[in-house]
Write a protein that holds these residues in place. Structure first.
Motif, PDB file in Angstrom:
ATOM      1  N   ARG A  60       0.612  -1.331  -0.148  1.00 12.03           N
ATOM      2  CA  ARG A  60      -0.053  -0.057   0.017  1.00 12.03           C
ATOM      3  C   ARG A  60       0.845   1.331   0.064  1.00 12.03           C
ATOM      4  N   GLY A  61       2.047   1.043  -0.132  1.00 10.71           N
ATOM      5  CA  GLY A  61       3.040   2.379  -0.066  1.00 10.71           C
ATOM      6  C   GLY A  61       3.152   3.123   1.088  1.00 10.71           C
ATOM      7  N   GLU A  62       3.125   2.374   2.220  1.00 13.50           N
ATOM      8  CA  GLU A  62       3.360   3.140   3.522  1.00 13.50           C
ATOM      9  C   GLU A  62       4.765   3.381   4.087  1.00 13.50           C
ATOM     10  N   GLY A  63       5.689   2.834   3.349  1.00 12.49           N
ATOM     11  CA  GLY A  63       6.892   3.053   3.445  1.00 12.49           C
ATOM     12  C   GLY A  63       7.789   2.206   4.298  1.00 12.49           C
ATOM     13  N   GLN A  64       9.180   2.227   4.401  1.00 12.96           N
ATOM     14  CA  GLN A  64       9.850   1.412   5.345  1.00 12.96           C
ATOM     15  C   GLN A  64       9.672   1.746   6.673  1.00 12.96           C
ATOM     16  N   GLY A  65       9.669   2.945   7.073  1.00 12.65           N
ATOM     17  CA  GLY A  65       9.462   3.158   8.375  1.00 12.65           C
ATOM     18  C   GLY A  65       8.266   2.719   9.126  1.00 12.65           C
ATOM     19  N   ARG A  66       7.083   2.273   8.384  1.00  8.01           N
ATOM     20  CA  ARG A  66       5.770   1.440   9.078  1.00  8.01           C
ATOM     21  C   ARG A  66       6.127   0.094   9.017  1.00  8.01           C
ATOM     22  N   VAL A  67       7.074  -0.354   8.333  1.00  5.35           N
ATOM     23  CA  VAL A  67       7.232  -1.650   7.952  1.00  5.35           C
ATOM     24  C   VAL A  67       8.271  -2.039   9.253  1.00  5.35           C
ATOM     25  N   LYS A  68       9.397  -1.143   9.468  1.00  2.00           N
ATOM     26  CA  LYS A  68      10.157  -1.197  10.518  1.00  2.00           C
ATOM     27  C   LYS A  68       9.160  -1.078  12.033  1.00  2.00           C
ATOM     28  N   GLU A  69       8.272  -0.389  12.035  1.00  3.20           N
ATOM     29  CA  GLU A  69       7.460  -0.308  13.235  1.00  3.20           C
ATOM     30  C   GLU A  69       6.679  -1.466  13.543  1.00  3.20           C
ATOM     31  N   ILE A  70       6.118  -2.183  12.347  1.00  2.00           N
ATOM     32  CA  ILE A  70       5.344  -3.578  12.511  1.00  2.00           C
ATOM     33  C   ILE A  70       6.407  -4.686  12.938  1.00  2.00           C
ATOM     34  N   VAL A  71       7.652  -4.697  12.303  1.00  2.00           N
ATOM     35  CA  VAL A  71       8.762  -5.676  12.377  1.00  2.00           C
ATOM     36  C   VAL A  71       9.817  -5.083  13.118  1.00  2.00           C
ATOM     37  N   SER A  72       9.972  -4.733  14.368  1.00  2.00           N
ATOM     38  CA  SER A  72      11.103  -3.857  14.885  1.00  2.00           C
ATOM     39  C   SER A  72      12.327  -4.866  14.881  1.00  2.00           C
ATOM     40  N   GLU A  73      12.499  -6.034  14.926  1.00  2.00           N
ATOM     41  CA  GLU A  73      13.756  -6.726  15.044  1.00  2.00           C
ATOM     42  C   GLU A  73      14.101  -7.041  13.500  1.00  2.00           C
ATOM     43  N   ALA A  74      15.170  -7.426  13.322  1.00  2.00           N
ATOM     44  CA  ALA A  74      15.854  -7.663  12.002  1.00  2.00           C
ATOM     45  C   ALA A  74      15.495  -9.108  11.542  1.00  2.00           C
ATOM     46  N   HIS A  75      14.406  -9.316  10.904  1.00  2.00           N
ATOM     47  CA  HIS A  75      14.115 -10.537  10.286  1.00  2.00           C
ATOM     48  C   HIS A  75      14.542 -10.635   8.865  1.00  2.00           C
ATOM     49  N   GLU A  76      15.001 -11.633   8.516  1.00  2.00           N
ATOM     50  CA  GLU A  76      15.539 -12.167   7.229  1.00  2.00           C
ATOM     51  C   GLU A  76      14.417 -11.765   6.305  1.00  2.00           C
ATOM     52  N   TRP A  77      13.357 -11.917   6.467  1.00  2.00           N
ATOM     53  CA  TRP A  77      12.212 -11.911   5.435  1.00  2.00           C
ATOM     54  C   TRP A  77      11.842 -10.311   5.429  1.00  2.00           C
ATOM     55  N   ARG A  78      12.060  -9.796   6.576  1.00  2.00           N
ATOM     56  CA  ARG A  78      11.982  -8.373   6.579  1.00  2.00           C
ATOM     57  C   ARG A  78      12.831  -7.573   5.918  1.00  2.00           C
ATOM     58  N   GLU A  79      14.276  -7.855   5.536  1.00  2.00           N
ATOM     59  CA  GLU A  79      15.200  -7.340   4.830  1.00  2.00           C
ATOM     60  C   GLU A  79      15.110  -7.545   3.488  1.00  2.00           C
ATOM     61  N   GLU A  80      14.462  -8.693   3.276  1.00  2.00           N
ATOM     62  CA  GLU A  80      13.949  -9.046   2.031  1.00  2.00           C
ATOM     63  C   GLU A  80      13.052  -8.360   1.141  1.00  2.00           C
ATOM     64  N   MET A  81      12.097  -8.018   2.290  1.00  2.00           N
ATOM     65  CA  MET A  81      10.819  -7.099   1.791  1.00  2.00           C
ATOM     66  C   MET A  81      11.214  -5.584   1.400  1.00  2.00           C
ATOM     67  N   LEU A  82      12.035  -5.080   2.415  1.00  2.00           N
ATOM     68  CA  LEU A  82      12.427  -3.763   2.144  1.00  2.00           C
ATOM     69  C   LEU A  82      13.513  -3.369   1.047  1.00  2.00           C
ATOM     70  N   ALA A  83      14.082  -4.606   0.517  1.00  2.00           N
ATOM     71  CA  ALA A  83      15.026  -4.766  -0.775  1.00  2.00           C
ATOM     72  C   ALA A  83      14.154  -4.654  -2.044  1.00  2.00           C
ATOM     73  N   MET A  84      12.671  -4.913  -1.846  1.00  2.00           N
ATOM     74  CA  MET A  84      11.936  -4.794  -3.121  1.00  2.00           C
ATOM     75  C   MET A  84      11.454  -3.544  -3.278  1.00  2.00           C
ATOM     76  N   ALA A  85      12.126  -2.460  -3.632  1.00  2.00           N
ATOM     77  CA  ALA A  85      11.808  -1.112  -3.779  1.00  2.00           C
ATOM     78  C   ALA A  85      10.737  -1.173  -4.983  1.00  2.00           C
ATOM     79  N   HIS A  86      10.957  -1.868  -5.838  1.00  2.00           N
ATOM     80  CA  HIS A  86       9.824  -1.690  -7.169  1.00  2.00           C
ATOM     81  C   HIS A  86       8.335  -2.298  -6.482  1.00  2.00           C
ATOM     82  N   LEU A  87       8.304  -3.084  -5.409  1.00  2.00           N
ATOM     83  CA  LEU A  87       7.060  -3.680  -5.064  1.00  2.00           C
ATOM     84  C   LEU A  87       6.108  -2.795  -4.410  1.00  2.00           C
ATOM     85  N   GLU A  88       7.065  -1.963  -3.644  1.00  2.00           N
ATOM     86  CA  GLU A  88       6.184  -0.951  -2.684  1.00  2.00           C
ATOM     87  C   GLU A  88       5.034  -0.307  -3.382  1.00  2.00           C
TER      88      GLU A  88
END
Length: 533
Positions: A271-299
């Motif tokens: 929905r394009g709510e940004g990296q800040g919102r994703v990091k708020e939902i998942v505060s700790e560094a999950h492998e899948w969270r880092e994969e998601m944040l790397a998907m810039a064109h998916l946002e």
């Protein structure tokens, strides 16, 4: 001498016992006892037109449907996410591969959310291709879904079953036969099928990941077609080879909370709510969270308009896992279409390992004067060593036997994984079927046949555009020919190559292709062995 006789008697006894055992008992777990309507074609006569051939395809689920082509990887994921979100009654899921990466976990998280809302979910995963059940954490993800009471999960042919049945029948085909369908049906009304599994390489933008596939799917909006795909799903899901996943007796580590966070994070990202919102939902560094944040064109892709629907006439073709038995509905349908084509045959397929029979079918089409385009992967672009070993051995002979065929090899960063075909620009096939022995005689497969000139144009538009762009992304493989068009051969009778893989790939310096060449040399060492199976 006496010991030799005793040994001979023992060997004969074992062989006799094996024959009797196989005669009395059927241990092909997973093979359907009787073919469904989707696995049977009407009678065929030589000389039929393409339209007449299309009419021989299964009538069950046939009719006009709204079709949406999903070429773009990011949009294919957004379409799938949106379809799941709209589920209100049921979801049926069948995949060969579902990886434990950001997309696999997010997909399971959405299924968990819908199950908690009361939607009935059935999931079928191949036990070899989807290795969640091999891993403790993966089992915990599956257990979180099963514990809702609304999710039924089955693994198709667990490894111990494959090994046992392969030994009993002395058959590699029995050991490797898999659930290769890719089916998603929602509320018995809408569905998605095609070449994509659930993993990062199928849904990433080329700039966001190292390995990205070029694939295609079709979204089908029609109750009759969706019911037909449900029937194909149930053929494998309800088979003896599909083993239910039970809730763990002692669950020391639940992944329910992780799945809940994965859903919230992926939904926010789309929905394009940004990296800040994703990091708020998942505060700790999950492998899948880092994969998601790397998907810039998916946002933000949920707000991107999806391709328009096209209404067209369709038929659904199904082939259940059949353990080395050719003659399935999809193979027969393809053969009939090749025989009846008169203007052009266009095929894109990631793997090319053709049989003598298939080669003969294409050779006859060539005699009929039909131009054929075959677009596949070069050894550099393909991830399948075995298929490339066969392809490297076969391709000159294919061109020799089929003079009107033009063979193109993708050498782009994105591996071609789409499985599609067009005949005379009016009949199209899209699905999971590869030009390989596994699809032709072993694995379950699903294909949608479409009668529409516009759909054929849309389906082939992207691969044709890539062919037009030419080098360095695409190379045409050629053999030398005499003025009359016949193939030039060397002293050993092999076609003389004009341009092939060795002309654009450093085969000797590439470790993967060194192994490929070793396989080819080993096969070729057996005197008199044909490069075709």
């Amino acid at each position: 001498m006496r010991k030799t006789k005793i040994a001979a008697v023992i060997v004969l006894g074992v062989l006799a016992g094996w024959v009797i055992f196989n005669t009395l008992f059927d241990f092909y777990g997973g093979r359907p006892e009787t073919p469904t309507q989707l696995m049977q074609l009407d009678s065929y006569d030589e000389g039929m037109s393409l339209r007449e051939v299309f009419e021989t395809f299964p009538a069950y689920g046939a009719g006009r449907a709204d079709l949406r082509l999903l070429n773009d990887n990011n949009l294919a994921w957004a379409a799938r996410w949106d379809l799941l979100d709209k589920a209100r009654q049921s979801i049926d899921v069948s995949y060969f591969i579902l990886k434990q990466d950001v997309f696999g976990i997010a997909f399971l998280s959405h299924l968990l959310k819908k199950a908690k809302e009361g939607v009935k979910v059935r999931i079928l995963l191949d036990a070899y291709g989807s290795r969640l059940s091999w891993d403790l954490e993966g089992n915990d993800y599956l257990d979180a879904l099963v514990n809702t009471g609304n999710v039924e999960i089955r693994m198709y042919r667990p490894l111990y079953d494959r090994v046992l049945q392969g030994i009993i029948h002395l058959s590699v085909a029995v050991a490797v036969a898999s659930e290769h369908d890719k089916i998603l049906v929602v509320d018995g009304k809408r569905a998605i099928t095609g070449g994509r599994n659930i993993a990062k390489e199928y849904f990433s933008h080329p700039a966001d990941a190292e390995m990205v596939f070029r694939d295609v799917e079709v979204e089908v909006s029609d109750q009759g077609a969706a019911q037909a795909l449900t029937t194909a799903f149930e053929t494998q899901f309800l088979s003896d080879g599909a083993e239910p996943v039970s809730s763990e007796i002692l669950n020391l580590n639940t992944q329910k909370a992780d799945l809940n966070r994965a859903y919230q994070a992926m939904d926010s990202w789309l929905r394009g709510e940004g990296q800040g919102r994703v990091k708020e939902i998942v505060s700790e560094a999950h492998e899948w969270r880092e994969e998601m944040l790397a998907m810039a064109h998916l946002e933000g892709n949920l707000s991107t308009p999806l391709p328009p629907y096209l209404n067209a006439e369709i038929r659904v073709l199904d082939s259940a896992a059949r353990f080395g038995m050719p003659g399935d509905a999809i193979s027969l349908a393809g053969t009939r279409l090749v025989n009846s084509a008169r203007e052009e045959i266009f095929i894109q397929n990631p793997y090319v390992m053709v049989s003598e029979e298939t080669l003969g079918v294409f050779a006859q089409a060539s005699k009929n004067g039909v131009p054929i385009t075959l677009f596949t992967n070069s050894p550099e672009a393909s991830e399948s060593i075995v298929s490339q070993a066969f392809f490297l051995e076969q391709w000159p002979y294919i061109l020799s036997a089929v003079p009107t065929l033009k063979l193109y090899a993708n050498d782009d960063k994105q591996m071609v994984h789409a499985k599609l075909a067009s005949f005379d620009n009016i009949v199209s096939l899209i699905g999971t079927y590869n030009l390989s022995p596994l699809s032709m005689a072993t694995n379950s497969e699903i294909v949608i046949a479409v009668w529409s000139r516009e759909f054929s144009r849309r389906l082939t538009q992207r691969p044709r555009k890539q062919l037009d762009q030419g080098r360095p992304g695409v190379y045409q493989y050629r053999i030398q020919r005499h003025p009359d068009g016949s193939a030039m051969v060397n002293e050993e009778g092999a076609p003389v190559v004009a341009f092939g893989p060795k002309d654009h790939i450093d085969m000797e310096d590439n470790e993967k292709n060194k192994f490929v060449l070793g396989v080819i040399k080993s096969v070729g060492a057996a005197a008199g062995v044909s490069p075709f199976f």
